[in-house]
Design an enzyme around this catalytic site. Structure first.
Site: not given
Ligand code: ACO
Length: 335
Positions: A119, A261, A291
């Site tokens: 990214c 990003h 993304n």
């Molecule tokens: N649909 C429904 N529920 C989901 C999904 C989905 N697609 N994915 C996860 N859940 C559930 C999880 O299992 C969890 O359930 P639980 O509470 O029963 O355990 C719940 O939703 C919450 O999960 P979290 O991981 O805490 O959700 P969060 O609010 O953190 O969102 C996300 C997840 C969107 C991935 C977020 O953490 C994020 O954007 N992180 C940063 C990503 C990023 O910046 N990456 C870097 C760039 S990419 C690169 O470099 C290649």
């Protein structure tokens, strides 16, 4: 020759997005997710993927974006001194997609450099291009950020946290050295990496250190500790923005537009809030594309130019953080 006054001009940009529109509701057919969850947690409404026949690679999307950028620059492929290609989803494990693009552009021996900064690829790519140009090693550089994520995404419950986020696309930029005394081009750049956290966002296979367990456990799937990356991004992006501003001797008020990003709308909103950035100064398009990793910033830049949000004289702050971890901030004044 004295290259002291040589500045890097963003001569033109281009974008090409994969053709298959995949809405959040479409994903719910394959995995336990919902439009509501994806919108609320990420801001994403849809993304585009390549068709499933496996015939389109990152270099193909990159080629289409490059053709547009080259035409807008008035360059033919032969004018390019160097290609810099950013991708985490190359056509093949090796050689790099830059070489494939070089051939597809009909070039003979033009150098091609692949970078693996995910990214942050645009930030590292722009800084590398600027250094090549200022040192006189190259004067016309084609940067391409392109990703074909979708074939490697797990379209089942176990991959839902990663799969819903990513889209396929490409952004290209023609970068040219221009002699001028004006304070333009790249004003400051700050880059970081922290391999200590490599395992918080990774795809372990294919790799040189492959074990039977790796294969059995399917470690060719992407793994992401989303919560931790989120928290890190919200902390590190304002930090690096301030470092870049300080290095440039500017304040956030001097910035006309921030092109971050596009990993998660909530990350960008948190950065905006913590830095007191007014609405309209932070460019977001994640709702349309998801993304697209190395393609996200150049695609957003291309759209911002089209919408006249970046024009001659505009001072732009590019920001990003991703796998590596890698992150950075670049301030560029357009001319
Ligand atoms: N649909 C429904 N529920 C989901 C999904 C989905 N697609 N994915 C996860 N859940 C559930 C999880 O299992 C969890 O359930 P639980 O509470 O029963 O355990 C719940 O939703 C919450 O999960 P979290 O991981 O805490 O959700 P969060 O609010 O953190 O969102 C996300 C997840 C969107 C991935 C977020 O953490 C994020 O954007 N992180 C940063 C990503 C990023 O910046 N990456 C870097 C760039 S990419 C690169 O470099 C290649």
């Amino acid at each position: 020759m004295d290259y002291y006054n040589r500045k890097m001009l963003l001569k033109s940009t281009g974008r090409y997005i994969a053709p298959w529109l995949v809405k959040n509701d479409d994903l719910a057919q394959w995995m336990d997710t919902s439009d509501e969850w994806i919108r609320q947690r990420t801001g994403i409404e849809q993304r585009y993927w390549v068709p499933e026949d496996g015939d389109i690679g990152a270099s193909d999307l990159g080629l289409e974006a490059s053709k547009i950028a080259l035409e807008r620059a008035g360059w033919s492929p032969e004018d390019i001194d160097l290609i810099i290609f950013g991708t985490l989803s190359p056509d093949m494990h090796f050689p790099g997609s830059g070489c494939l693009l070089q051939h597809k552009l009909g070039l003979d021996t033009t150098p091609a450099l692949d970078i693996r900064q995910q990214c942050s690829a645009f930030l590292y790519g722009l800084t590398t291009a600027d250094a090549f140009i200022r040192s006189g090693h190259a004067n016309r550089i084609l940067f391409v950020g392109a990703e074909v994520h979708s074939p490697a995404l797990v379209k089942a419950d176990r991959g839902r946290d990663v799969t819903v986020i990513f889209g396929d696309g490409a952004g290209a930029a023609c970068l040219e050295g221009v002699e001028t005394d004006e304070p333009v081009g790249v004003i400051s750049s700050v880059l970081h990496s922290q391999g200590e956290f490599a395992r918080s966002l990774m795809m372990p296979l294919p790799a040189s250190r492959i074990t039977e367990e790796d294969v059995r456990e399917g470690r060719h799937d992407a793994y992401m500790d989303g919560r931790n990356i989120f928290k890190t991004a919200v902390r590190k992006l304002p930090e690096v923005a301030n470092e870049a501003l300080e290095k440039a001797g500017l304040s956030i008020d001097d910035i006309d537009i921030i092109i971050p990003h596009q990993a998660n709308l909530r990350i960008n909103q948190a950065v905006q809030k913590s830095m007191n950035i007014p609405d309209g100064k932070m460019y977001n398009n994640i709702h349309r594309y998801g993304n697209m990793t190395a393609a996200s910033i150049p695609v957003a830049l291309d759209e911002a130019i089209e919408e006249k949000l970046v024009d001659k004289g505009s001072t732009v702050l590019f920001l990003g953080l991703g796998a590596g971890l890698t992150w950075g901030g670049v301030i560029y004044r357009h001319f």
